[in-house]
Motif scaffolding. Structure first.
Motif, PDB file in Angstrom:
ATOM      1  N   ALA A  60       0.835  -1.214   0.000  1.00 28.58           N
ATOM      2  CA  ALA A  60       0.000   0.000   0.000  1.00 28.58           C
ATOM      3  C   ALA A  60       0.866   1.258   0.000  1.00 28.58           C
ATOM      4  O   ALA A  60       0.647   2.184   0.783  1.00 28.58           O
ATOM      5  CB  ALA A  60      -0.946  -0.020   1.203  1.00 28.58           C
ATOM      6  N   GLY A  61       1.884   1.236  -0.808  1.00 31.71           N
ATOM      7  CA  GLY A  61       2.736   2.401  -0.974  1.00 31.71           C
ATOM      8  C   GLY A  61       3.816   2.562   0.078  1.00 31.71           C
ATOM      9  O   GLY A  61       4.661   3.451  -0.010  1.00 31.71           O
ATOM     10  N   GLU A  62       3.812   1.709   1.082  1.00 30.35           N
ATOM     11  CA  GLU A  62       4.798   1.825   2.169  1.00 30.35           C
ATOM     12  C   GLU A  62       5.958   0.860   1.902  1.00 30.35           C
ATOM     13  O   GLU A  62       5.742  -0.343   1.686  1.00 30.35           O
ATOM     14  CB  GLU A  62       4.117   1.460   3.491  1.00 30.35           C
ATOM     15  N   LEU A  63       7.177   1.404   1.939  1.00 29.84           N
ATOM     16  CA  LEU A  63       8.350   0.560   1.701  1.00 29.84           C
ATOM     17  C   LEU A  63       8.578  -0.355   2.911  1.00 29.84           C
ATOM     18  O   LEU A  63       8.765   0.114   4.027  1.00 29.84           O
ATOM     19  CB  LEU A  63       9.597   1.431   1.478  1.00 29.84           C
ATOM     20  N   ARG A  64       8.543  -1.670   2.648  1.00 31.36           N
ATOM     21  CA  ARG A  64       8.706  -2.627   3.762  1.00 31.36           C
ATOM     22  C   ARG A  64      10.025  -3.387   3.674  1.00 31.36           C
ATOM     23  O   ARG A  64      10.516  -3.905   4.664  1.00 31.36           O
ATOM     24  CB  ARG A  64       7.564  -3.665   3.728  1.00 31.36           C
ATOM     25  N   TRP A  65      10.537  -3.455   2.464  1.00 29.74           N
ATOM     26  CA  TRP A  65      11.672  -4.375   2.257  1.00 29.74           C
ATOM     27  C   TRP A  65      12.499  -3.856   1.093  1.00 29.74           C
ATOM     28  O   TRP A  65      11.954  -3.341   0.108  1.00 29.74           O
ATOM     29  CB  TRP A  65      11.084  -5.754   1.956  1.00 29.74           C
ATOM     30  N   ARG A  66      13.828  -3.996   1.170  1.00 31.22           N
ATOM     31  CA  ARG A  66      14.686  -3.516   0.090  1.00 31.22           C
ATOM     32  C   ARG A  66      15.914  -4.404  -0.006  1.00 31.22           C
ATOM     33  O   ARG A  66      16.446  -4.863   1.013  1.00 31.22           O
ATOM     34  CB  ARG A  66      15.121  -2.084   0.409  1.00 31.22           C
ATOM     35  N   SER A  67      16.336  -4.655  -1.228  1.00 30.03           N
ATOM     36  CA  SER A  67      17.507  -5.512  -1.402  1.00 30.03           C
ATOM     37  C   SER A  67      18.457  -4.938  -2.432  1.00 30.03           C
ATOM     38  O   SER A  67      18.025  -4.334  -3.430  1.00 30.03           O
ATOM     39  CB  SER A  67      17.041  -6.906  -1.831  1.00 30.03           C
ATOM     40  N   GLU A  68      19.741  -5.104  -2.185  1.00 30.22           N
ATOM     41  CA  GLU A  68      20.774  -4.769  -3.171  1.00 30.22           C
ATOM     42  C   GLU A  68      21.552  -6.039  -3.469  1.00 30.22           C
ATOM     43  O   GLU A  68      22.254  -6.569  -2.605  1.00 30.22           O
ATOM     44  CB  GLU A  68      21.728  -3.719  -2.618  1.00 30.22           C
ATOM     45  N   LEU A  69      21.371  -6.511  -4.679  1.00 34.71           N
ATOM     46  CA  LEU A  69      22.014  -7.759  -5.092  1.00 34.71           C
ATOM     47  C   LEU A  69      23.232  -7.424  -5.938  1.00 34.71           C
ATOM     48  O   LEU A  69      23.120  -6.629  -6.891  1.00 34.71           O
ATOM     49  CB  LEU A  69      21.001  -8.586  -5.889  1.00 34.71           C
ATOM     50  N   THR A  70      24.363  -7.985  -5.602  1.00 33.09           N
ATOM     51  CA  THR A  70      25.558  -7.750  -6.401  1.00 33.09           C
ATOM     52  C   THR A  70      25.956  -9.064  -7.061  1.00 33.09           C
ATOM     53  O   THR A  70      26.108 -10.084  -6.373  1.00 33.09           O
ATOM     54  CB  THR A  70      26.708  -7.235  -5.525  1.00 33.09           C
ATOM     55  N   ALA A  71      26.086  -9.018  -8.389  1.00 33.46           N
ATOM     56  CA  ALA A  71      26.440 -10.223  -9.135  1.00 33.46           C
ATOM     57  C   ALA A  71      27.645  -9.941 -10.011  1.00 33.46           C
ATOM     58  O   ALA A  71      27.923  -8.788 -10.357  1.00 33.46           O
ATOM     59  CB  ALA A  71      25.254 -10.682  -9.971  1.00 33.46           C
ATOM     60  N   LEU A  72      28.343 -11.013 -10.344  1.00 35.34           N
ATOM     61  CA  LEU A  72      29.602 -10.872 -11.062  1.00 35.34           C
ATOM     62  C   LEU A  72      29.603 -11.768 -12.298  1.00 35.34           C
ATOM     63  O   LEU A  72      29.179 -12.916 -12.234  1.00 35.34           O
ATOM     64  CB  LEU A  72      30.745 -11.284 -10.125  1.00 35.34           C
ATOM     65  N   VAL A  73      30.103 -11.212 -13.389  1.00 36.54           N
ATOM     66  CA  VAL A  73      30.411 -12.060 -14.548  1.00 36.54           C
ATOM     67  C   VAL A  73      31.919 -12.089 -14.622  1.00 36.54           C
ATOM     68  O   VAL A  73      32.565 -11.041 -14.763  1.00 36.54           O
ATOM     69  CB  VAL A  73      29.804 -11.484 -15.843  1.00 36.54           C
ATOM     70  N   ARG A  74      32.458 -13.299 -14.442  1.00 38.86           N
ATOM     71  CA  ARG A  74      33.910 -13.408 -14.338  1.00 38.86           C
ATOM     72  C   ARG A  74      34.597 -13.053 -15.652  1.00 38.86           C
ATOM     73  O   ARG A  74      34.148 -13.423 -16.733  1.00 38.86           O
ATOM     74  CB  ARG A  74      34.312 -14.828 -13.965  1.00 38.86           C
ATOM     75  N   GLY A  75      35.687 -12.337 -15.522  1.00 41.27           N
ATOM     76  CA  GLY A  75      36.525 -12.062 -16.682  1.00 41.27           C
ATOM     77  C   GLY A  75      37.937 -12.458 -16.338  1.00 41.27           C
ATOM     78  O   GLY A  75      38.174 -13.111 -15.310  1.00 41.27           O
ATOM     79  N   LYS A  76      38.888 -12.053 -17.190  1.00 44.68           N
ATOM     80  CA  LYS A  76      40.282 -12.383 -16.878  1.00 44.68           C
ATOM     81  C   LYS A  76      40.795 -11.392 -15.839  1.00 44.68           C
ATOM     82  O   LYS A  76      40.785 -10.176 -16.070  1.00 44.68           O
ATOM     83  CB  LYS A  76      41.123 -12.311 -18.145  1.00 44.68           C
TER      84      LYS A  76
END
Lengths: 289, 617
Positions: free
Chosen positions: A141-157
């Motif tokens: 109902a418009g109220e922020l209840r939950w928040r996530s910051e996901l960090t992902a990696l694509v491997r390189g050299k």
């Protein structure tokens, strides 16, 4: 911004992922500061059957509220659709979850209608490859209840030589909980049926080998869910924040050790270790905000 | 509703004799050492003297250490060894939580001293309404040794099966005549499987000894898990010997309530013991402080057989501290208390007075540190070795050779298991003619003997924690064994050897039943001995004793029998009384992964198992 009435179908996304070629982020991608790939899923009450399966697979008690990790799992199809979008700066295949921060500001009853919004916040080159940060928010109902910051990696050299992390990974503080967790060989497929994350690195040894893993590996979010489910009664009350670092993959099948311990300034710390205690697969904490 | 008391007053000479705290004197500072086991060094192989890296177990036990008790705390603990039966139960005011029931089961059926590799007991627990129905059934039983009580808050029905392990498989091959064994062995197998016959009588007695031990343990478990507010009324006479014969229909009805299947019946599972539990009547509560209660309980989780006497029977590769003798003794006073506890238990479970109990219970005490004791011990060892030699020599080759001589190797291993080491050794038994002359059922007396032996040894174990110095793991322990008696019985049945008690009790036709050794020492056995019981990867088939609650306990709820602590795909990982924190760790404080466990979700643990009922039982 895309506005969806229901979760996107996973099959087309995964087909896109399989047929999508190699790609790397452009200078524009790396420089962008504003949110991109913004998607909103209109308010909905989560499927109780699916939620029940999720609770069971992770070990959460059915207490009438959403598990701390659930909104991210529910947002999984949005993430898959984002990662497999041709305009997404990195390839979806082989993307590895390295870090997550989840803020749970208030409990969400499993009967409440939840709106999910997700966007790509950052794309950057790091030593090991390209890293993306995806933010997801859950509002009621418009109220922020939950928040996530996901960090992902694509491997390189990697340009620099990788330093070996210290071997003795045992947590020295006395345990609040110390328990062995068996991760069966089909855990990746079982979790994928609930969460919709059919990334081949989690499915079979032969599909994982194509991405450089000797065997299939467990989903990081399942491991985190298992940790939080086991620690349920020890978690600080709302608002709280969970920070987790995924260090080494858990190969399937295996038995790992879960230890939780009290943090000096409140909250709990946790670590998932190899059976002999020498390797740390993930570690993190849950603290009051 | 007024609490109902049973009418039978306790006759003065049947009252248990109080036990006194008799601490064990620690040795001089220079002779105190602890196990101090550590994790294997990197690249080094683990062995029985190193700490296991991890523990994956659903059992509430785990790798524990003893908790020091003060003399005042020990005095509280000793009350538990001389309790009288409750005369009634008060109507239950409070519901029983799942946690209380788990802790009670942890101290009872889940840790009751049993032989390795024998999963011989299962428990079905019924709530107040079912207890009322069971109460009606129990009242119709004949040969009840104590009154059935009203107002039971819950009732445990314990199912038991005959003792069968790899050792009894070996016994199938014992005592056959060469040439005839091809026929006589299959015939013995048939009689064992379908008529529950035993190769030697003492194997048949094991089931009853174990039930007796569990009955004694259950009374304490109830009191400790409730902080002294609940009491238990255990009934076993109607389910053994002549009682069993006279009560078949009722026993059968109870077995049906427990969901016993036909296949299980064929394996010999039967009801062996019923334990009614209820709120203690005013004046019958046991006065225990909560903290003390939990310390005693955590100690009970830690007690296990101590087989090694430093400097006496340690193997060559054992660390130096196991190779050095300690100047310690189990005092005369402590030996007296252990004996008193045994007589108390025998009188308690048979209902005879203490004097008769002392007459019936045949206890030969070998004081090993005296010249006579040494001589006697040598004689016992020689006899047991002689029987082992004969057993191995006579094993049918047609069975032994194809298995790579597995049977003879197993028999050879027995020599180590029968090692009789300790400052004081007891051989306990009964004379069947004398027991029957006293009007007692033989098998019921065997059960009481099991209870007596385990209670006697528990005195030594508890006293081994009193004023325990920080540089000692324990001051005293014990090892309760049936192995030497079984070996002697093989000799009696097949090789004309006399009973172990024959010399001490000439002309009384004794039957030896158990042997226990009391040891004063400061260092516990290597953790590898414990690991055999807990780590499936380590010893394979040996791992059996430390069962999880879902394997041994079922709760009757809503018309169904639910395994305890198996819910939503989750199994128990909680170690009972973990709050005391007595878990084994390395000298620098590192823990064994998985050892301290993880508490069952509070929302489930704090829930009432059954609604409170006001009805009479």
């Amino acid at each position: 911004m895309k506005i969806l009435e229901k979760s996107p179908a996973l099959l087309p996304s995964w087909l896109r992922a399989l047929t999508g070629g190699r790609k790397s982020p452009s200078a524009q991608d790396l420089a962008a500061q504003e949110p991109r790939h913004l998607t909103r899923l209109l308010p909905q009450v989560f499927d109780h059957r699916l939620l029940g399966k999720y609770r069971r697979i992770c070990g959460f008690a059915a207490d009438g509220t959403l598990p701390m990790t659930w909104p991210q799992v529910a947002a999984g199809p949005l993430h898959v659709a984002m990662f497999t979008d041709p305009a997404f700066p990195v390839p979806a295949m082989g993307i590895v979850h390295v870090r997550n921060r989840i803020e749970q500001l208030q409990s969400i009853a499993d009967t409440e209608a939840v709106e999910l919004t997700t966007w790509l916040a950052r794309c950057e080159t790091v030593d090991q490859g390209t890293q993306v940060q995806v933010v997801t928010e859950a509002t009621v109902a418009g109220e922020l209840r939950w928040r996530s910051e996901l960090t992902a990696l694509v491997r390189g050299k990697s340009k620099t030589k990788k330093e070996k992390s210290p071997q003795s990974a045992q947590v020295e503080s006395p345990s609040l909980r110390s328990v062995m967790v068996h991760v069966p060989v089909d855990m990746g497929r079982r979790y994928a049926r609930v969460a919709g994350d059919w990334n081949p690195i989690h499915q079979y040894a032969w599909t994982a080998k194509a991405f450089g893993f000797p065997r299939a590996i467990a989903h990081g979010m399942w491991l985190l869910g298992r940790v939080l489910a086991e620690s349920g009664d020890d978690l600080p009350s709302y608002p709280r924040v969970c920070e987790v670092h995924f260090r080494r993959p858990v190969l399937l099948p295996s038995t790992v050790a879960l230890r939780t311990f009290a943090q000096p300034h409140g909250g709990i710390g946790f670590a998932l270790l190899s059976r002999d205690g020498q390797t740390r697969h993930l570690y993190g904490s849950v603290q009051a905000l | 509703m007024s609490p109902h008391r049973s009418e039978r007053p306790l006759h003065a000479d049947r009252a248990p004799k109080p036990l006194e705290v008799t601490p064990i004197t620690p040795p001089p500072l220079t002779q105190r050492w602890r196990r101090a086991a550590d994790f294997p060094a990197e690249g080094a192989k683990a062995n029985r003297y190193t700490l296991p890296r991890s523990l994956e177990s659903t059992s509430p036990v785990g790798y524990r250490t003893r908790v020091p008790l003060t003399r005042a705390e020990a005095a509280q603990a000793l009350q538990l060894l001389s309790m009288t039966r409750p005369t009634g139960f008060a109507p239950s005011q409070l519901p029983v939580t799942e946690q209380e029931l788990f802790e009670e089961a942890s101290l009872g059926i889940l840790s009751s001293r049993q032989s390795t590799n024998f999963r011989g007991h299962r428990q079905v627990s019924f709530g107040p309404e079912d207890s009322a129905r069971i109460g009606h059934l129990l009242r119709s039983l004949r040969h009840l040794e104590a009154p059935v009580l009203d107002n039971a808050a819950y009732t445990h029905v314990i199912l038991a099966r005959p003792y069968r392990t790899p050792f009894t498989m070996l016994l199938t091959l014992a005592g056959h005549k060469p040439g005839l064994s091809l026929g006589s062995v299959p015939w013995r197998i048939y009689r064992k499987r379908f008529h529950y016959e035993d190769d030697i009588p003492s194997i048949g007695y094991l089931q009853h000894l174990h039930i007796g031990i569990l009955a004694d343990v259950s009374e304490r478990a109830t009191v400790l898990a409730s902080g002294g507010h609940r009491r238990a009324q255990s009934l076993m006479a109607p389910f053994c010997g002549v009682g069993r014969e006279a009560n078949r229909p009722v026993a059968h009805a109870l077995e049906e309530l427990c969901g016993l299947t036909l296949a299980e019946r064929h394996l010999g599972w039967r009801v062996g013991l019923v334990v009614q539990v209820g709120q203690a009547l005013p004046g019958e509560e046991i006065d225990l402080e909560t903290g003390t209660c939990r310390k005693i309980a955590a100690n009970l989780m830690a007690f296990r057989s101590e087989r090694i006497m430093p400097g006496v029977n340690a193997e060559e590769k054992a660390p130096p501290q196991y190779q050095t003798r300690q100047d310690m003794d189990v005092s005369e006073d402590l030996t007296l208390m252990a004996g008193r506890a045994a007589y108390n238990a025998f009188a308690h479970w048979t209902g005879v007075d203490r004097e008769l109990s002392k007459k019936l219970l045949l206890l030969e005490r070998i004081d090993v540190l005296t010249p006579g004791g040494k001589e006697r011990l040598r004689g016992v060892r020689q006899q047991l070795n002689h029987v082992t030699d004969r057993l191995i020599a006579d094993l049918p080759l047609w069975a032994d050779l194809p298995t790579g001589k597995a049977f003879s190797r197993n028999a050879e291993k027995g020599r180590k298991a029968f090692a009789l080491v300790g400052q004081r050794i007891y051989i306990g038994g009964l004379s069947r003619p004398e027991v029957e002359q006293a009007g007692l059922d033989w098998l019921m007396a065997v059960r009481a003997m099991g209870a007596a032996a385990s209670r006697g040894t528990l005195v030594a174990e508890l006293m081994g924690t009193v004023d325990l110095p920080a540089d000692c793991d324990l001051l005293g322990g014990c090892c309760l064994m049936a192995g030497p008696v079984n070996q002697n019985d093989i000799g009696k049945q097949f090789y004309e050897v006399e009973d172990l008690l024959a010399q001490a009790y000439p002309g009384r036709t004794p039957t030896s039943l158990l042997v226990w050794t009391l040891k004063a020492k400061t260092m516990t056995d290597p953790i590898g001995n414990e690991e055999q019981l807990l780590n499936a990867a380590r010893q394979g088939a040996l791992v059996d004793l430390r069962v999880g609650p879902h394997e041994a306990v079922r709760l009757a709820q809503g018309g169904a029998l639910q395994p305890m602590r198996k819910r939503d795909g989750k199994l128990n990982a909680e170690r009972a009384f973990a709050d005391v924190g007595n878990f084994a760790a390395s000298p620098d404080g590192r823990e064994i992964l998985g050892n301290s466990g993880s508490a069952w979700p509070r929302a489930w643990a704090e829930k009432a198992v059954w609604p409170v009922s006001g009805s009479k039982g």
